[in-house]
Design a protein around this motif. Structure first.
Motif, PDB file in Angstrom:
ATOM      1  N   ALA A   1       0.628  -1.095   0.099  1.00  0.00           N
ATOM      2  CA  ALA A   1       0.365  -0.141   0.114  1.00  0.00           C
ATOM      3  C   ALA A   1       0.809   1.321   0.286  1.00  0.00           C
ATOM      4  CB  ALA A   1      -1.139  -0.100   1.620  1.00  0.00           C
ATOM      5  N   VAL A   2       0.413   2.160  -0.914  1.00  0.00           N
ATOM      6  CA  VAL A   2       0.700   3.402   0.134  1.00  0.00           C
ATOM      7  C   VAL A   2       0.073   4.395   1.078  1.00  0.00           C
ATOM      8  CG1 VAL A   2       1.312   6.212  -1.341  1.00  0.00           C
ATOM      9  CG2 VAL A   2       1.488   3.354  -2.247  1.00  0.00           C
ATOM     10  N   ALA A   3       0.217   5.200   1.461  1.00  0.00           N
ATOM     11  CA  ALA A   3      -0.038   6.264   3.092  1.00  0.00           C
ATOM     12  C   ALA A   3       1.117   7.426   2.570  1.00  0.00           C
ATOM     13  CB  ALA A   3       0.818   5.046   4.121  1.00  0.00           C
ATOM     14  N   ASP A   4      -0.381   8.357   3.024  1.00  0.00           N
ATOM     15  CA  ASP A   4       0.794   9.570   3.695  1.00  0.00           C
ATOM     16  C   ASP A   4       2.135   9.157   4.967  1.00  0.00           C
ATOM     17  OD1 ASP A   4      -1.183  10.706   2.183  1.00  0.00           O
ATOM     18  OD2 ASP A   4      -2.475  11.646   3.523  1.00  0.00           O
ATOM     19  N   GLY A   5       3.149   9.731   4.651  1.00  0.00           N
ATOM     20  CA  GLY A   5       4.022  10.259   5.655  1.00  0.00           C
ATOM     21  C   GLY A   5       5.956   9.577   4.557  1.00  0.00           C
ATOM     22  N   GLY A   6       6.729   9.554   4.949  1.00  0.00           N
ATOM     23  CA  GLY A   6       7.695   9.330   5.276  1.00  0.00           C
ATOM     24  C   GLY A   6       8.470  10.524   4.361  1.00  0.00           C
ATOM     25  N   CYS A   7      10.242  10.906   4.113  1.00  0.00           N
ATOM     26  CA  CYS A   7      10.431  12.221   4.373  1.00  0.00           C
ATOM     27  C   CYS A   7       9.521  12.379   2.792  1.00  0.00           C
ATOM     28  CB  CYS A   7      11.955  12.618   4.488  1.00  0.00           C
ATOM     29  SG  CYS A   7      12.747  10.751   3.818  1.00  0.00           S
ATOM     30  N   ALA A   8       9.146  11.850   1.559  1.00  0.00           N
ATOM     31  CA  ALA A   8       9.363  12.779   0.318  1.00  0.00           C
ATOM     32  C   ALA A   8       7.219  13.199   0.356  1.00  0.00           C
ATOM     33  CB  ALA A   8       9.648  11.604  -0.705  1.00  0.00           C
ATOM     34  N   GLY A   9       6.550  12.470   1.226  1.00  0.00           N
ATOM     35  CA  GLY A   9       5.586  12.847   1.675  1.00  0.00           C
ATOM     36  C   GLY A   9       4.773  11.083   1.369  1.00  0.00           C
ATOM     37  N   MET A  10       4.834  10.633   0.560  1.00  0.00           N
ATOM     38  CA  MET A  10       4.293   9.655   0.645  1.00  0.00           C
ATOM     39  C   MET A  10       5.306   8.132   1.312  1.00  0.00           C
ATOM     40  SD  MET A  10       1.861  10.528  -2.671  1.00  0.00           S
ATOM     41  CE  MET A  10       0.113   9.066  -1.466  1.00  0.00           C
ATOM     42  N   LYS A  11       4.465   7.513   1.448  1.00  0.00           N
ATOM     43  CA  LYS A  11       5.501   6.107   2.166  1.00  0.00           C
ATOM     44  C   LYS A  11       4.659   4.628   1.893  1.00  0.00           C
ATOM     45  CE  LYS A  11       3.684   5.728   6.924  1.00  0.00           C
ATOM     46  NZ  LYS A  11       4.080   5.922   8.000  1.00  0.00           N
ATOM     47  N   TYR A  12       6.123   3.732   1.700  1.00  0.00           N
ATOM     48  CA  TYR A  12       4.957   2.598   1.092  1.00  0.00           C
ATOM     49  C   TYR A  12       5.165   1.751   2.479  1.00  0.00           C
ATOM     50  CZ  TYR A  12       7.408   2.965  -3.808  1.00  0.00           C
ATOM     51  OH  TYR A  12       7.397   4.253  -4.448  1.00  0.00           O
ATOM     52  N   GLN A  13       3.965   0.808   2.388  1.00  0.00           N
ATOM     53  CA  GLN A  13       3.573  -0.337   3.403  1.00  0.00           C
ATOM     54  C   GLN A  13       3.219  -1.518   2.447  1.00  0.00           C
ATOM     55  OE1 GLN A  13       0.003   1.911   4.918  1.00  0.00           O
ATOM     56  NE2 GLN A  13       1.556   2.386   6.679  1.00  0.00           N
ATOM     57  N   MET A  14       4.277  -2.503   3.560  1.00  0.00           N
ATOM     58  CA  MET A  14       4.151  -3.895   3.241  1.00  0.00           C
ATOM     59  C   MET A  14       3.668  -4.274   4.830  1.00  0.00           C
ATOM     60  SD  MET A  14       7.356  -4.112   0.948  1.00  0.00           S
ATOM     61  CE  MET A  14       6.982  -6.394   0.156  1.00  0.00           C
ATOM     62  N   GLY A  15       2.552  -5.743   4.746  1.00  0.00           N
ATOM     63  CA  GLY A  15       2.437  -6.188   5.470  1.00  0.00           C
ATOM     64  C   GLY A  15       1.573  -7.286   4.845  1.00  0.00           C
ATOM     65  N   LEU A  16       1.488  -8.664   6.067  1.00  0.00           N
ATOM     66  CA  LEU A  16       0.796 -10.029   5.755  1.00  0.00           C
ATOM     67  C   LEU A  16      -0.600  -9.769   6.255  1.00  0.00           C
ATOM     68  CD1 LEU A  16       3.724 -12.803   7.164  1.00  0.00           C
ATOM     69  CD2 LEU A  16       3.376 -11.768   5.031  1.00  0.00           C
ATOM     70  N   GLU A  17      -0.715 -10.292   5.424  1.00  0.00           N
ATOM     71  CA  GLU A  17      -2.706  -9.932   5.442  1.00  0.00           C
ATOM     72  C   GLU A  17      -3.460 -11.654   5.442  1.00  0.00           C
ATOM     73  OE1 GLU A  17      -5.496  -7.861   5.810  1.00  0.00           O
ATOM     74  OE2 GLU A  17      -3.485  -6.060   6.343  1.00  0.00           O
ATOM     75  N   ALA A  18      -4.275 -11.821   6.157  1.00  0.00           N
ATOM     76  CA  ALA A  18      -5.124 -13.507   6.233  1.00  0.00           C
ATOM     77  C   ALA A  18      -6.336 -13.294   5.360  1.00  0.00           C
ATOM     78  CB  ALA A  18      -5.706 -13.163   7.249  1.00  0.00           C
ATOM     79  N   GLU A  19      -6.386 -11.933   3.939  1.00  0.00           N
ATOM     80  CA  GLU A  19      -7.587 -12.429   3.204  1.00  0.00           C
ATOM     81  C   GLU A  19      -7.944 -11.049   2.154  1.00  0.00           C
ATOM     82  OE1 GLU A  19     -11.720 -11.562   5.268  1.00  0.00           O
ATOM     83  OE2 GLU A  19     -11.002 -13.758   5.335  1.00  0.00           O
ATOM     84  N   ALA A  20      -7.776 -10.805   1.001  1.00  0.00           N
ATOM     85  CA  ALA A  20      -8.493  -9.426   0.071  1.00  0.00           C
ATOM     86  C   ALA A  20      -8.919  -8.717   0.657  1.00  0.00           C
ATOM     87  CB  ALA A  20      -8.042 -10.082  -0.848  1.00  0.00           C
TER      88      ALA A  20
END
Length: 126
Positions: free
Chosen positions: A29-48
């Motif tokens: 995913a992409v979310a607001d944040g990080g030093c350039a304005g947007m940050k990448y997020q990664m995480g394990l999920e049980a389902e879509a």
């Protein structure tokens, strides 16, 4: 949408196996944040989720929510190992600029910023 290199698929296959079946796939995913304005997020999920794009790369399934999809269109995710450490690397054609760590970005004119909210930090550089 998103593409995974063979190195990323191999690494994610091992990570998912270690979850003991608790994770059906990986969310990117992409979310607001990080030093350039947007940050990448990664995480394990049980389902879509209901609005997720579901991408399959052999034994690895990736989930991308509808808000993140425009920012991740054409992104190549790799897993790199080096003297400075190892981790996932994002090659994003939508990025107008990136942070030195490569974990955040801003999308500029002509990129996916057109669909971003004014508070997204889009187009800013730090």
């Amino acid at each position: 949408m998103v593409t995974l290199t063979d190195a990323a698929v191999n690494t994610l296959e091992r990570v998912l196996a270690k979850s003991g079946g608790a994770a059906a796939g990986l969310r990117i995913a992409v979310a607001d944040g990080g030093c350039a304005g947007m940050k990448y997020q990664m995480g394990l999920e049980a389902e879509a989720g209901e609005d997720d794009a579901v991408l399959t790369f052999g034994p690895v399934t990736i989930f991308v929510d509808s808000n993140s999809q425009p920012f991740l269109d054409g992104v190549v995710v790799d897993f790199v190992e080096g003297v400075e450490g190892s981790g996932f690397k994002f090659d994003n054609p939508n990025a107008a600029s990136t942070c030195g760590c490569g974990k955040s970005f801003s999308a500029g004119p002509g990129g996916s910023c057109s669909s971003a909210s004014p508070s997204s930090g889009c187009g800013t550089t730090h």
